[in-house]
Write an enzyme that holds these catalytic residues in place. Structure first.
Site, short mmCIF file in Angstrom:
data_model
loop_
_atom_site.label_atom_id
_atom_site.label_comp_id
_atom_site.label_asym_id
_atom_site.label_seq_id
_atom_site.Cartn_x
_atom_site.Cartn_y
_atom_site.Cartn_z
N ASP A 71 -12.63 2.66 6.59
CA ASP A 71 -11.70 3.10 7.65
C ASP A 71 -12.47 4.07 8.55
O ASP A 71 -12.48 5.27 8.29
CB ASP A 71 -10.51 3.86 7.04
CG ASP A 71 -9.49 2.95 6.39
OD1 ASP A 71 -8.62 2.47 7.12
OD2 ASP A 71 -9.57 2.75 5.17
N ARG A 79 -14.50 8.35 7.68
CA ARG A 79 -15.07 8.42 6.34
C ARG A 79 -16.55 8.84 6.43
O ARG A 79 -17.03 9.61 5.63
CB ARG A 79 -14.96 7.07 5.62
CG ARG A 79 -13.54 6.51 5.54
CD ARG A 79 -12.62 7.29 4.64
NE ARG A 79 -11.29 6.71 4.60
CZ ARG A 79 -10.18 7.30 5.08
NH1 ARG A 79 -10.25 8.49 5.63
NH2 ARG A 79 -9.01 6.70 4.99
N ARG A 141 -3.79 8.48 16.23
CA ARG A 141 -4.55 7.26 15.90
C ARG A 141 -4.21 6.14 16.89
O ARG A 141 -4.86 5.09 16.88
CB ARG A 141 -4.21 6.81 14.48
CG ARG A 141 -4.59 7.84 13.42
CD ARG A 141 -3.96 7.51 12.07
NE ARG A 141 -4.50 6.29 11.51
CZ ARG A 141 -3.95 5.65 10.48
NH1 ARG A 141 -2.84 6.10 9.93
NH2 ARG A 141 -4.52 4.55 10.01
N LYS A 171 -4.72 -2.97 13.30
CA LYS A 171 -3.62 -2.61 12.40
C LYS A 171 -2.54 -1.82 13.15
O LYS A 171 -2.83 -1.24 14.18
CB LYS A 171 -4.15 -1.83 11.19
CG LYS A 171 -4.95 -0.56 11.54
CD LYS A 171 -5.69 -0.07 10.31
CE LYS A 171 -6.36 1.27 10.60
NZ LYS A 171 -7.21 1.72 9.49
N HIS A 172 -1.29 -1.83 12.66
CA HIS A 172 -0.71 -2.38 11.43
C HIS A 172 0.40 -3.33 11.87
O HIS A 172 1.41 -2.87 12.39
CB HIS A 172 -0.12 -1.28 10.58
CG HIS A 172 -1.07 -0.15 10.28
ND1 HIS A 172 -1.35 0.87 11.18
CD2 HIS A 172 -1.80 0.12 9.18
CE1 HIS A 172 -2.21 1.72 10.63
NE2 HIS A 172 -2.50 1.29 9.41
N HIS A 184 2.63 5.54 3.18
CA HIS A 184 1.92 5.92 1.96
C HIS A 184 2.92 6.43 0.92
O HIS A 184 2.67 6.35 -0.29
CB HIS A 184 0.89 7.02 2.25
CG HIS A 184 -0.26 6.56 3.09
ND1 HIS A 184 -0.22 6.56 4.46
CD2 HIS A 184 -1.48 6.08 2.74
CE1 HIS A 184 -1.37 6.09 4.92
NE2 HIS A 184 -2.14 5.80 3.90
N ASP A 256 -2.49 -3.75 4.08
CA ASP A 256 -2.73 -2.33 3.88
C ASP A 256 -2.75 -2.12 2.36
O ASP A 256 -2.38 -3.00 1.59
CB ASP A 256 -1.60 -1.51 4.55
CG ASP A 256 -2.07 -0.14 5.01
OD1 ASP A 256 -3.13 0.33 4.53
OD2 ASP A 256 -1.39 0.48 5.85
#
Length: 482
Positions: A71, A79, A141, A171-172, A184, A256
């Site tokens: 990601d 990351r 984002r 995404k998404h 999440h 996801d």
């Protein structure tokens, strides 16, 4: 007789696993040789470029066409730069600049870095249209709240990334931008008609499909008009009828993370979630970030069991594995036309900053960073102005727990710069800012998604559209503090 080894290999070919730590354990490499499609890398797997290059080489020793995913959105979700913050602004800042050529360039620079490290799939860009100011998981984002602007920049991002040989994953689907819950932790609901989705949420997906995006990620959101009580990840109406038939997508559908509550709770665990996602039309299943060999075997066992009891048709799983394999086969060295550009991200972040009010006369202020939690997608990445301050003093404050009088005493006759993320929805933040602005010259630096709120009495309101290292440097520079 044990399970059919051909079925085990087939099931493994639909899975993206993960593993803990900077060195791939033996089981993670062995499973690749046995047919596992690939691994997703997270911050815990990334220490430095040399280590990361060694990691991807070790994974390729397991199977040369392994999918190595990460990601790397730039901005708040990074990351590669999780220890310092990204040197690139994220989508909201690029949308604010509104230069599609710059968006393409930034994503090409990110792609060039990923390609050099041996990563083949970037789980980016986020192409959700952030229509809810209170959205707790998308926000900065997103390229913005306007579907057409988001569509143009989404296509530019995909073109930039894929010019380097790294596959993009938009995404998404069918759009996470209108939610006020984080998938999440729960299953969010978007109560919109298909007509509203086509107008508001789906134009960016149409644009990236047109741009040749190789993969699209599903959303663990419930759209009752299409998905009933379950998430889009488990909905044939979304993944087959809408995405494949109506929008003509022929690439790989990636889920996801199935460990997320929006999927696992809805299905009764990661294994059953995998079966439901495959049955609905998904091709490559992200198991999650906390994975060991036993979990992979449990998921494989569930898929093989479903093939045996009729919950899954073999032809559907063969189709999924073939699409995952096609994705693995299409990544490779790009045309080399997009090398990383020194300072590109910092210059872009500076172009994104918006100032309302007057920054004159702030001198050397007291900088107050207001504590903000991070989402699971963002992780605990450093943010703020601290790394960029040449001489100003910085203190931390918790909105709702900090006495304004204490900060006034600390500031003395200095002005105050308050730095926060999503201040408009942080309990106690509005009151803290306005109490300080009543007695001191105050400038507010908003590094999250800006709402409509502007603090009464504040001298200036600065919006960075993100909290990456680049965004922080841009704000400090503009305030004359760097």
């Amino acid at each position: 007789m044990g399970p059919d080894p051909g079925l085990r290999r087939l099931a493994l070919g639909t899975l993206l696993a993960a593993y803990p730590g900077p060195v791939p354990p033996d089981w993670a490499v062995d499973l690749l040789a046995e047919g596992l499609a690939g691994h997703t890398l997270f911050g815990t797997n990334v220490h430095d470029p040399a280590q990361l290059a060694a990691t991807t080489a070790a994974l390729r020793a397991g199977r040369p066409d392994v999918i190595v995913a990460i990601d790397e959105e730039g901005g708040d979700v990074t990351r590669l730069a999780h220890a310092t913050g990204s040197p690139y602004p994220g989508n909201a800042a690029l949308g604010a600049v509104d230069d599609p050529g710059l968006t393409r360039q930034v994503y090409a620079a990110i792609g060039a870095e990923l390609a050099a490290l041996g990563i083949t799939l970037d789980l980016a860009p986020t192409v959700d249209v952030n229509t809810a100011d209170e959205n707790p998981v998308i926000g900065t984002r997103s390229f913005g709240a306007d579907p057409l602007r988001v569509a143009v920049h989404s296509a530019a991002a995909v073109a930039g990334l894929q010019s380097t040989g790294v596959a993009a994953c938009a995404k998404h689907f069918p759009g996470h931008g209108a939610t006020v819950a984080d998938s999440h932790h729960e299953l969010p609901t978007v109560d919109a008609s298909p007509a509203v989705l086509r107008e508001r949420d789906l134009p960016p997906f149409a644009a990236v499909i047109d741009a040749g995006v190789r993969a699209i990620m599903t959303a663990h959101i419930r759209v009752p008009a299409l998905t009933g009580d379950g998430p889009a990840t488990f909905s044939r109406a979304v993944l087959v009828d809408l995405l494949r038939r109506e929008y003509g997508f022929t690439g790989t559908v990636i889920t996801d993370a199935l460990e997320m509550k929006g999927a696992a709770l809805a299905a009764g665990g990661v294994g059953p979630a995998a079966v439901r996602a495959l049955a609905a039309g998904a091709d490559l299943l992200c198991i999650g970030s906390t994975v060991d060999a036993a979990l992979v075997e449990r998921v494989v066992g569930e898929i093989v069991g479903a093939l045996g009891d009729g919950r899954l048709e073999r032809a559907r799983v063969e189709q999924a594995a073939a699409r995952a394999a096609a994705l693995a086969a299409t990544t490779g060295p790009g045309d080399g036309a997009a090398p990383a550009v020194d300072g590109l991200g910092y210059a872009a972040a500076l172009r994104a900053v918006r100032v309302e009010g007057d920054l004159a006369g702030l001198g050397t202020p007291l900088v107050v960073q207001v504590h903000a939690t991070s989402t699971i997608a963002e992780g605990r990445v450093p943010w703020g102005l601290a790394p960029h301050l040449a001489g100003a003093e910085q203190v931390r404050a918790v909105a709702g727990e900090t006495d304004p009088a204490q900060l006034r005493g600390r500031a003395g006759d200095r002005p105050i710069v308050l730095v926060g993320r999503h201040l408009h929805r942080l309990p106690g933040a509005r009151e803290l800012v306005e109490a300080l602005a009543a007695t001191h010259p105050v400038a507010v630096v908003e590094m999250g998604w800006p709402g409509a709120w502007r603090p009464a009495g504040a001298r200036a309101f600065v919006t960075t559209y993100g909290a990456s290292h680049a965004n922080g440097r841009a704000a400090a520079q503009l305030l004359g503090l760097a």
